[in-house]
Scaffold this motif. Structure first.
Motif, PDB file in Angstrom:
ATOM      1  N   ARG A 196      -0.472  32.955  33.647  1.00  0.00           N
ATOM      2  CA  ARG A 196      -1.839  33.361  33.285  1.00  0.00           C
ATOM      3  C   ARG A 196      -1.997  34.879  33.183  1.00  0.00           C
ATOM      4  N   ILE A 197      -1.161  35.626  33.865  1.00  0.00           N
ATOM      5  CA  ILE A 197      -1.266  37.084  33.803  1.00  0.00           C
ATOM      6  C   ILE A 197      -1.049  37.601  32.388  1.00  0.00           C
ATOM      7  N   ASN A 198      -0.385  36.796  31.554  1.00  0.00           N
ATOM      8  CA  ASN A 198      -0.091  37.207  30.187  1.00  0.00           C
ATOM      9  C   ASN A 198      -1.296  37.144  29.253  1.00  0.00           C
ATOM     10  N   TYR A 199      -2.305  36.370  29.623  1.00  0.00           N
ATOM     11  CA  TYR A 199      -3.412  36.195  28.679  1.00  0.00           C
ATOM     12  C   TYR A 199      -4.791  36.251  29.337  1.00  0.00           C
ATOM     13  N   GLU A 200      -4.891  36.245  30.650  1.00  0.00           N
ATOM     14  CA  GLU A 200      -6.184  36.106  31.298  1.00  0.00           C
ATOM     15  C   GLU A 200      -7.186  37.179  30.894  1.00  0.00           C
ATOM     16  N   MET A 201      -6.845  38.451  31.074  1.00  0.00           N
ATOM     17  CA  MET A 201      -7.818  39.516  30.834  1.00  0.00           C
ATOM     18  C   MET A 201      -8.188  39.624  29.361  1.00  0.00           C
ATOM     19  N   LEU A 202      -7.226  39.378  28.459  1.00  0.00           N
ATOM     20  CA  LEU A 202      -7.542  39.429  27.031  1.00  0.00           C
ATOM     21  C   LEU A 202      -8.478  38.280  26.656  1.00  0.00           C
ATOM     22  N   ALA A 203      -8.235  37.095  27.220  1.00  0.00           N
ATOM     23  CA  ALA A 203      -9.118  35.962  26.960  1.00  0.00           C
ATOM     24  C   ALA A 203     -10.518  36.237  27.510  1.00  0.00           C
ATOM     25  N   TYR A 204     -10.594  36.798  28.711  1.00  0.00           N
ATOM     26  CA  TYR A 204     -11.892  37.128  29.291  1.00  0.00           C
ATOM     27  C   TYR A 204     -12.638  38.141  28.420  1.00  0.00           C
ATOM     28  N   ARG A 205     -11.915  39.131  27.956  1.00  0.00           N
ATOM     29  CA  ARG A 205     -12.561  40.182  27.162  1.00  0.00           C
ATOM     30  C   ARG A 205     -13.037  39.647  25.818  1.00  0.00           C
ATOM     31  N   LEU A 206     -12.237  38.789  25.189  1.00  0.00           N
ATOM     32  CA  LEU A 206     -12.653  38.188  23.924  1.00  0.00           C
ATOM     33  C   LEU A 206     -13.831  37.243  24.119  1.00  0.00           C
ATOM     34  N   ALA A 207     -13.805  36.476  25.198  1.00  0.00           N
ATOM     35  CA  ALA A 207     -14.920  35.574  25.482  1.00  0.00           C
ATOM     36  C   ALA A 207     -16.213  36.352  25.684  1.00  0.00           C
ATOM     37  N   ASP A 208     -16.107  37.498  26.346  1.00  0.00           N
ATOM     38  CA  ASP A 208     -17.291  38.335  26.563  1.00  0.00           C
ATOM     39  C   ASP A 208     -17.733  38.999  25.264  1.00  0.00           C
ATOM     40  N   ALA A 209     -16.778  39.479  24.472  1.00  0.00           N
ATOM     41  CA  ALA A 209     -17.111  40.164  23.227  1.00  0.00           C
ATOM     42  C   ALA A 209     -17.763  39.224  22.219  1.00  0.00           C
ATOM     43  N   THR A 210     -17.329  37.969  22.197  1.00  0.00           N
ATOM     44  CA  THR A 210     -17.907  37.003  21.270  1.00  0.00           C
ATOM     45  C   THR A 210     -19.064  36.214  21.880  1.00  0.00           C
ATOM     46  N   VAL A 211     -19.418  36.534  23.122  1.00  0.00           N
ATOM     47  CA  VAL A 211     -20.492  35.849  23.851  1.00  0.00           C
ATOM     48  C   VAL A 211     -20.255  34.333  23.807  1.00  0.00           C
ATOM     49  N   ALA A 212     -19.071  33.937  24.252  1.00  0.00           N
ATOM     50  CA  ALA A 212     -18.715  32.519  24.301  1.00  0.00           C
ATOM     51  C   ALA A 212     -19.493  31.829  25.412  1.00  0.00           C
ATOM     52  N   PRO A 213     -19.597  30.502  25.386  1.00  0.00           N
ATOM     53  CA  PRO A 213     -20.310  29.783  26.456  1.00  0.00           C
ATOM     54  C   PRO A 213     -19.712  30.090  27.828  1.00  0.00           C
TER      55      PRO A 213
END
Length: 379
Positions: free
Chosen positions: A319-336
């Motif tokens: 998960r260290i490979n993708y966690e922060m990028l996924a979090y940042r994209l989810a926040d940037a796109t205002v995902a559910p």
């Protein structure tokens, strides 16, 4: 003299704008310098809509107000290009026109071919012809650009929609594994991982080539391409961590392509990240959350070869490979606000767990499972 200096500036404006159009519509390249204008337009449009949408009390309203971001960004991009061309051709007509106002009318009439000004007097015919051709070509290219955008969008959303029955709404990784075990279709997981490996490759290519796609939202409010990919990656990481001997090899390939897609998109956006994080580095997800999810899997009858404590270091290594990028994209796109998807700066809503439909069987037995893994009722 100043008019001819303006002519030279006009030529530069027209040439640079034309290069931007070519690299955006004809020869799109990830992180190409001429594409920066489009990226700025996308970012400004997104932020403007988010400021309005963030005041809404429900996520359905937030999503509805953010839905026009992608189309509006495309329209603004075309308008800005035409404005730059108008300014450039105005400066190029200025030495031949009676006044700057007359040059604006000549350039606008030529660029948009509306015939508001007669170019026979006080105009350069070559500049007029070039401006007329430029306006028609740019508008035609923008129209031709739309099918490519919507084709990539439809391919992306098809698999996201199919994930509803597999991972819940909003999508969550542990829920994906639980549902497959409850209906006894864990044998289909290798095929699912294979499909999402291919999906990740396509999204990686399309969303770096056409960045505006990131702002095209799913037709349903609680769907999100970011959450869908995150859920599949979490499911694959849990599968490999808990069952290293029996987990399908497709899970490893899916993980590799999935976090590569997140990284390529982050690179195209100019985000900084560690390309080679240490596998024992700390992640935002807590062990308590992971342990709870493992408990749900076991309650559903999902066999595991490792305990939660034994699997945790391996899970964090993935998960260290993708966690922060996924979090940042989810926040940037205002995902559910789904579980395990990070905070949302622009939402006032708490985390929403996926709903699971009742698990029915012949003979009148019906079990409605909660997220704690225990049946609510048996009829």
């Amino acid at each position: 003299m100043i008019r001819w200096i303006g002519f030279a500036v006009g030529v530069m404006v027209v040439v640079l704008t034309a290069i931007g159009v070519i690299f955006t519509l004809v020869l799109p390249r990830a992180r190409a310098a001429p594409q920066r204008l489009s990226m700025i337009i996308n970012r400004v449009t997104q932020r403007s809509f988010v400021r309005i949408a963030s005041r809404s009390p429900s996520y359905e309203t937030v999503d509805g107000r953010l839905a026009p971001v992608g189309p509006v960004a495309l329209i603004l991009q075309l308008v800005l290009w035409l404005t730059f061309f108008l300014f450039g051709f105005t400066l190029m007509q200025w030495p031949y026109a009676e006044s700057f106002t007359r040059a604006v009318r000549l350039a606008g009439s030529g660029l948009l071919t509306v015939g508001l000004a007669t170019p026979d007097v006080g105009a350069n015919s070559v500049v007029t012809l070039i401006s007329a051709a430029t306006g028609a070509i740019v508008i035609a290219l923008q129209i031709a650009y739309l099918p490519a955008i919507y084709a990539a969008y439809n391919r992306r959303e098809a698999l996201v929609t199919m994930l509803e029955s597999r991972a819940g709404v909003p999508a969550w990784g542990p829920e994906l594994l639980v549902r497959h075990r409850l209906v006894e279709i864990t044998d289909t997981l290798p095929e699912l991982y294979d499909e999402w490996e291919q999906w990740s490759a396509e999204v990686s290519e399309s969303h770096t080539t056409y960045p505006v796609l990131m702002h095209f939202r799913s037709p349903e409010p609680w769907y999100s391409w970011v959450l869908a990919l995150l859920a599949v990656l979490d499911a694959a990481a849990m599968h490999l961590s808990l069952n290293p001997e029996t987990a399908p090899s497709e899970a490893r390939l899916c993980l590799r392509m999935g976090f590569t897609a997140f990284r390529r998109i982050a690179t195209s956006l100019g985000w900084d990240f560690d390309p080679d994080p240490l596998p024992d580095a700390q992640i935002a997800l807590t062990f308590a959350e992971f342990e709870h999810a493992v408990g749900l899997l076991r309650e559903a009858g999902f066999d595991t070869e490792r305990t939660a404590e034994q699997a945790w270091p391996h899970f964090t290594g993935w998960r260290i490979n993708y966690e922060m990028l996924a979090y940042r994209l989810a926040d940037a796109t205002v995902a559910p606000p789904a579980p395990w998807s990070g905070p949302r700066r622009h939402l006032r809503l708490a985390v929403v767990n996926p709903n699971r439909p009742p698990h029915r069987a012949p003979g009148g037995i019906e079990r409605s499972y909660r997220l704690d893994g225990r049946p609510d009722a048996e009829l």
